[in-house]
Write an enzyme that holds these catalytic residues in place. Structure first.
Site, PDB file in Angstrom:
ATOM      1  N   GLU A  97       0.800  -1.232   0.000  1.00 56.80           N
ATOM      2  CA  GLU A  97       0.000   0.000   0.000  1.00 56.80           C
ATOM      3  C   GLU A  97       0.831   1.280   0.000  1.00 56.80           C
ATOM      4  O   GLU A  97       0.293   2.370  -0.157  1.00 56.80           O
ATOM      5  CB  GLU A  97      -0.977   0.025   1.192  1.00 56.80           C
ATOM      6  CG  GLU A  97      -0.322   0.107   2.565  1.00 56.80           C
ATOM      7  CD  GLU A  97       0.054  -1.246   3.102  1.00 56.80           C
ATOM      8  OE1 GLU A  97       1.015  -1.824   2.571  1.00 56.80           O
ATOM      9  OE2 GLU A  97      -0.586  -1.717   4.047  1.00 56.80           O
ATOM     10  N   ASP A 128      -0.369  -4.399   4.946  1.00 57.13           N
ATOM     11  CA  ASP A 128      -0.041  -4.528   6.369  1.00 57.13           C
ATOM     12  C   ASP A 128      -0.773  -5.688   7.048  1.00 57.13           C
ATOM     13  O   ASP A 128      -1.891  -6.043   6.675  1.00 57.13           O
ATOM     14  CB  ASP A 128      -0.371  -3.229   7.111  1.00 57.13           C
ATOM     15  CG  ASP A 128       0.596  -2.108   6.760  1.00 57.13           C
ATOM     16  OD1 ASP A 128       1.711  -2.420   6.304  1.00 57.13           O
ATOM     17  OD2 ASP A 128       0.234  -0.937   6.940  1.00 57.13           O
ATOM     18  N   ASP A 178      -2.721  -6.271   9.541  1.00 56.97           N
ATOM     19  CA  ASP A 178      -3.760  -5.907  10.506  1.00 56.97           C
ATOM     20  C   ASP A 178      -5.085  -5.838   9.739  1.00 56.97           C
ATOM     21  O   ASP A 178      -5.138  -6.117   8.542  1.00 56.97           O
ATOM     22  CB  ASP A 178      -3.445  -4.594  11.231  1.00 56.97           C
ATOM     23  CG  ASP A 178      -3.219  -3.424  10.282  1.00 56.97           C
ATOM     24  OD1 ASP A 178      -3.572  -3.523   9.082  1.00 56.97           O
ATOM     25  OD2 ASP A 178      -2.689  -2.386  10.722  1.00 56.97           O
ATOM     26  N   GLU A 184      -6.932  -3.338   8.779  1.00 59.38           N
ATOM     27  CA  GLU A 184      -6.946  -2.352   7.703  1.00 59.38           C
ATOM     28  C   GLU A 184      -6.200  -2.893   6.486  1.00 59.38           C
ATOM     29  O   GLU A 184      -6.649  -2.775   5.344  1.00 59.38           O
ATOM     30  CB  GLU A 184      -6.302  -1.051   8.184  1.00 59.38           C
ATOM     31  CG  GLU A 184      -6.775   0.191   7.484  1.00 59.38           C
ATOM     32  CD  GLU A 184      -8.200   0.576   7.851  1.00 59.38           C
ATOM     33  OE1 GLU A 184      -8.846   1.221   7.007  1.00 59.38           O
ATOM     34  OE2 GLU A 184      -8.666   0.249   8.962  1.00 59.38           O
ATOM     35  N   TYR A 225       6.387  -3.300  12.724  1.00 55.58           N
ATOM     36  CA  TYR A 225       5.133  -2.585  12.458  1.00 55.58           C
ATOM     37  C   TYR A 225       4.701  -1.755  13.658  1.00 55.58           C
ATOM     38  O   TYR A 225       4.728  -2.223  14.798  1.00 55.58           O
ATOM     39  CB  TYR A 225       4.042  -3.578  12.069  1.00 55.58           C
ATOM     40  CG  TYR A 225       2.829  -2.930  11.463  1.00 55.58           C
ATOM     41  CD1 TYR A 225       2.952  -2.017  10.421  1.00 55.58           C
ATOM     42  CD2 TYR A 225       1.550  -3.226  11.940  1.00 55.58           C
ATOM     43  CE1 TYR A 225       1.835  -1.427   9.855  1.00 55.58           C
ATOM     44  CE2 TYR A 225       0.423  -2.640  11.372  1.00 55.58           C
ATOM     45  CZ  TYR A 225       0.582  -1.731  10.334  1.00 55.58           C
ATOM     46  OH  TYR A 225      -0.525  -1.140   9.775  1.00 55.58           O
ATOM     47  N   ARG A 245       1.771  -0.289  14.439  1.00 52.78           N
ATOM     48  CA  ARG A 245       0.403  -0.328  14.998  1.00 52.78           C
ATOM     49  C   ARG A 245       0.207  -1.684  15.659  1.00 52.78           C
ATOM     50  O   ARG A 245      -0.045  -2.680  14.995  1.00 52.78           O
ATOM     51  CB  ARG A 245      -0.642  -0.097  13.903  1.00 52.78           C
ATOM     52  CG  ARG A 245      -0.623   1.323  13.365  1.00 52.78           C
ATOM     53  CD  ARG A 245      -1.819   1.630  12.474  1.00 52.78           C
ATOM     54  NE  ARG A 245      -1.727   2.992  11.991  1.00 52.78           N
ATOM     55  CZ  ARG A 245      -1.161   3.338  10.841  1.00 52.78           C
ATOM     56  NH1 ARG A 245      -0.627   2.415  10.065  1.00 52.78           N
ATOM     57  NH2 ARG A 245      -1.116   4.609  10.462  1.00 52.78           N
ATOM     58  N   HIS A 305       1.473 -11.024  17.393  1.00 54.09           N
ATOM     59  CA  HIS A 305       2.246  -9.929  16.825  1.00 54.09           C
ATOM     60  C   HIS A 305       3.354  -9.540  17.792  1.00 54.09           C
ATOM     61  O   HIS A 305       3.454 -10.070  18.894  1.00 54.09           O
ATOM     62  CB  HIS A 305       1.337  -8.730  16.558  1.00 54.09           C
ATOM     63  CG  HIS A 305       0.336  -8.990  15.477  1.00 54.09           C
ATOM     64  ND1 HIS A 305      -0.838  -8.271  15.359  1.00 54.09           N
ATOM     65  CD2 HIS A 305       0.317  -9.905  14.466  1.00 54.09           C
ATOM     66  CE1 HIS A 305      -1.527  -8.732  14.310  1.00 54.09           C
ATOM     67  NE2 HIS A 305      -0.842  -9.718  13.760  1.00 54.09           N
TER      68      HIS A 305
END
Length: 824
Positions: A9, A81, A83, A85, A287, A289, A332
């Protein structure tokens, strides 16, 4: 030719990954989300089980078409990513590009060669449950925002641009937290008490500081204590040495990174996430988040090697941290460097500072406890029952403190110094003893970081939502982030020295605020309306429960449609009820009483230009009169007595008379209160009330302005290239005007003493710097340029700057493209 197409992205991420994969792989970016709900309609069919209507964003049509062409005949790998999103972006790419359901989805939490190659070897299918959790959040937020915002447009009469009013499921709850804290502060009654501190003189000119553990509520109690100590003998009754230890905190999660970057680096929440994103995309950190505190075994081994090499075996202690949050994704990792042996990372100062913070926090989490020796001395007073206490600490083994110590939001936190050598039974000589008046403090206003901490404690939002939520409530002007000057107050102090007690009165500043969040009048009005009419939506427990339900959807336990239906039916009923309710109870107007002179009603109101007092109503025979109130005043705090005082008192603009045959006028403008004299604007000091400024004070400011170097500005300089040059000072500091162009003067230069030669050099330097910013020029239209600015590329059309849509390559923009974007 490449056989594989990897889609991510972010262009920066694509560039990093392409460096790790061979020539068989082409890596391209989708530039974020490519599809979303339509901007000008609800886009959700509530009668068809909340079916969403997705459309390709107008600025992504070109990107999607290009990706479609590239995907033909290639194996496609979706590498967004790891997650919800990111999963949703992959799903939207699959749908928009017409890819097979078996399209390979790969995930990784760090952008390193090892992680990328490992992901390529273990692809999976798109996780539909994660996609549905993201869809549920997006659709629920659309239903709330799209249906609740128009109610605000109809009901709130606060002088604001109605389209700037908005409500949101998390946004509105966040405003509520700030408003409620402000009301706690408003209702707080500060109480005073007297704190006793003694300073004893010990050998070798050292001072031992000791305190009484309790404060005295009344002055008479404090002075009686000091009187009793005049002839007292002070002896160390006990001396206790306690070995203790301090353990390191866990590696960063998203919220703890935001909090610590705010404390230590002064970053806003959004700035922290922007800088962290750059570090992640360049392969420097994992990452950013995440709500996990876990480190992988490889990371722990890597950290141990670094610790043993740099500090020694005794400094290493591998640790596993577990989150208390049941929703945390322990599979994670916490935020950490991808390689602990790299102690510096990033391309600019802020990236380097944030990387250093992440490295230190993560490495410290795998280090030994600090061993501390704490000494507590209890000092007896022969004439009283109470004891004084002196305490100190000495670090016997640094452990993790060699690298890092977490900061705190507690303003009273201080480090305990080491005590001088002491013995039990030792008689101490009193140097002096003070009883100082101290005042209780109200709860602290939120900073961005402490607000994130509160949201996390309440279970509201998730790591990806904190930064955009806070940015939105500030952008909507529901909350303002600013510094505010404190006030002065007197305090009493009693000093015992040489067996004599003397009293004095001192002054201190209190209540000063730095980078704190304050609710605005508009924020309070909107909040009060929503709490009164939609309490369920703004309920903390309900909002946290919704987050748990999103987690259940992500785990495949609940259908996202059923989850939304359970919320929507009752919510929609309340929307209909609110639309039919009386709009006069919107909170934008407070009736305070009757004006004793005119007999008309008095109101406190909020208008487009701020708060004001209104006397009379629109239906009266005579028009109402209006008096502005000082900016920043909350209308909900204005009492009837305040309003009458404002009506009877001086009003802005305020004329103070003549000085040197010129009128002196005090007024308040867009940038605060000022004195206008002889065509010049002289700012008042921060916090100074323009309505209380005397003529003497105004003259003082005028003379001070004359006598400052800035008073010599503007200056006329020698012409450069045949065009006039002047130096002046504006809102953003001193500048050079050369013809029709303006150039900032660097802080290292004195605008009053700078000579013609140096001014000419600065103009040349500024022109060269401007030339470096140019990405594209168009000979057929010299008013249009594509430039590289502080926040990225943009189009300059005459005096207007135009944003370049995401996914557009600035170097490829034609003149026609620029003009079309300018029209939009």
């Amino acid at each position: 030719m490449s056989k594989n197409l990897v889609i991510v992205e972010s262009p920066a991420k694509a560039k990093t990954i392409e460096g790790y994969l061979g020539s068989d792989f082409m890596v391209k970016s989708s530039f974020g989300h490519i599809r979303d709900l339509p901007g000008k309609e609800l886009g959700v069919d509530v009668d068809k089980n909340f079916e969403p209507k997705y459309e390709i964003s107008t600025d992504k049509v070109k990107v999607v078409n290009e990706l479609k062409k590239l995907a033909k005949g290639k194996e496609v790998w979706l590498a967004t990513d790891d997650d919800r999103e990111g999963e949703a972006i992959s799903w939207h790419l699959k749908e928009a590009l017409g890819l097979d359901d078996n399209t390979k989805r790969i995930v990784f939490r760090e952008i390193t060669k090892t992680a990328i190659n490992k992901a390529i070897l273990s692809p999976r299918a798109i996780d539909v449950d994660l996609v549905n959790a993201q869809q549920a959040r997006r659709i629920l937020d659309r239903l709330v925002g799209f249906q609740l915002s128009p109610v605000l447009w109809k009901k709130i009469r606060a002088g604001a641009d109605r389209k700037n009013l908005s409500a949101g499921r998390v946004q509105s709850v966040t405003v509520r937290i700030v408003v409620e804290r402000e009301r706690e502060i408003e209702s707080f009654n500060s109480k005073s008490s007297f704190k006793v501190v003694a300073h004893f003189l010990v050998e070798k000119n050292k001072v031992l500081t000791a305190e009484l553990s309790k404060n005295f509520e009344h002055e008479s109690e404090a002075t009686k204590f000091l009187d009793d100590c005049k002839e007292a003998i002070f002896k160390i009754n006990s001396l206790e040495v306690k070995p203790t230890k301090k353990s390191p905190t866990a590696p960063f999660t998203t919220s703890t990174l935001q909090q610590e970057a705010s404390r230590k680096l002064g970053f806003s929440v959004l700035q922290t996430m922007t800088v962290a994103q750059k570090l992640y995309e360049s392969g420097k950190i994992t990452y950013m988040r995440t709500d996990s505190m876990t480190l992988s075994q490889d990371a722990m081994d890597n950290a141990k090697n670094q610790i043993v090499t740099a500090y020694g075996e005794e400094f290493s202690k591998p640790r596993v941290f577990k989150s208390k949050d049941k929703g945390a994704q322990e599979a994670h990792e916490a935020i950490r460097p991808t390689d602990f042996s790299v102690q510096e990372g990033g391309n600019d100062r802020n990236e380097k500072r944030l990387y250093d913070l992440i490295w230190k926090r993560a490495i410290a989490s795998q280090m030994s406890d600090a061993i501390i020796e704490r000494t507590i001395a209890k000092i007896g007073i022969s004439t009283r029952e109470e004891e004084l206490t002196a305490s100190g600490e000495v670090i016997k083994f640094e452990g993790f403190l060699k690298v890092y110590l977490e900061s705190t939001d507690d303003e009273d936190e201080d480090n305990k110094d080491m005590l001088p050598p002491l013995n039990e039974g030792q008689i101490l000589a009193l140097g002096e003893m003070k009883a100082t008046e101290r005042f209780t403090r109200p709860p602290a206003r939120y900073t961005e970081a402490s607000l994130v901490k509160k949201l996390e404690e309440l279970g509201i939002g998730r790591p990806s939502t904190y930064a955009p939520t806070i940015s939105t409530i500030i952008k909507r002007e529901y909350v303002i982030k600013e510094d505010r000057a404190g006030l002065q107050r007197e305090y009493r102090e009693f000093l015992l020295k040489d067996k004599v007690v003397n009293s004095s009165v001192g002054t201190e500043n209190y209540g000063s605020e730095k980078a704190k969040l304050f609710p605005t009048n508009l924020g309070i009005i909107v909040n009060d309306y929503l709490v009164e009419n939609f309490e369920d939506v703004l309920n903390y427990k309900f909002t946290a429960k919704v987050e748990d339900e999103f987690d259940d959807v992500a785990e495949g336990k609940v259908s996202w449609q059923n989850m939304i239906k359970s919320f929507y039916d009752e919510f929609h009923t309340k929307i209909e009820e609110a639309e039919g309710a009386d709009a006069s109870k919107s909170g934008s107007s407070y009736e305070l009483g009757v004006d004793p002179e005119s007999g008309k009603k008095v109101f406190a109101k909020i208008g487009r230009f701020g708060p004001y007092i209104q006397v009379g109503e629109a239906t009266d025979e005579d028009k109402p009169t209006f008096v502005s109130v000082k900016k920043g005043t909350l209308i909900s705090n204005i009492t009837y007595e305040d309003a009458i005082a404002i009506l009877k008192g001086p009003k802005l603009p305020l004329e103070l008379g003549l000085y040197e045959d010129n009128p002196i006028v005090v007024n308040e403008g867009r940038y605060g209160p000022y004195v206008l004299f002889d065509g010049k604007y002289i700012n008042l000091d921060k916090g100074e009330d323009p309505l209380t400024v005397t003529k003497e004070r105004a003259i003082e400011l005028i003379e001070a302005k004359k006598n400052t170097p800035d008073g010599a500005l503007p200056r006329t300089m020698a012409e450069v290239d045949g065009e006039a040059v002047t130096i002046a000072k504006g809102r953003f500091g001193p500048y050079i005007k050369h013809g029709a162009k303006y150039y900032n003067i660097p802080k290292t230069e004195d605008p009053v003493t700078i000579d013609d030669k140096r001014v000419g050099e600065l103009i040349i330097e500024a022109k060269e710097a401007a030339a470096k910013k140019i990405i594209r020029e168009y000979p057929e239209n010299d008013k249009v340029k594509v430039l590289n600015g502080r926040y990225g590329p943009y189009i300059s059309i005459g005096k207007r700057n135009v944003k370049i849509p995401k996914g557009t390559v600035p170097e490829e923009l034609t003149l026609e493209d620029c003009l079309k974007l300018g029209e939009g």
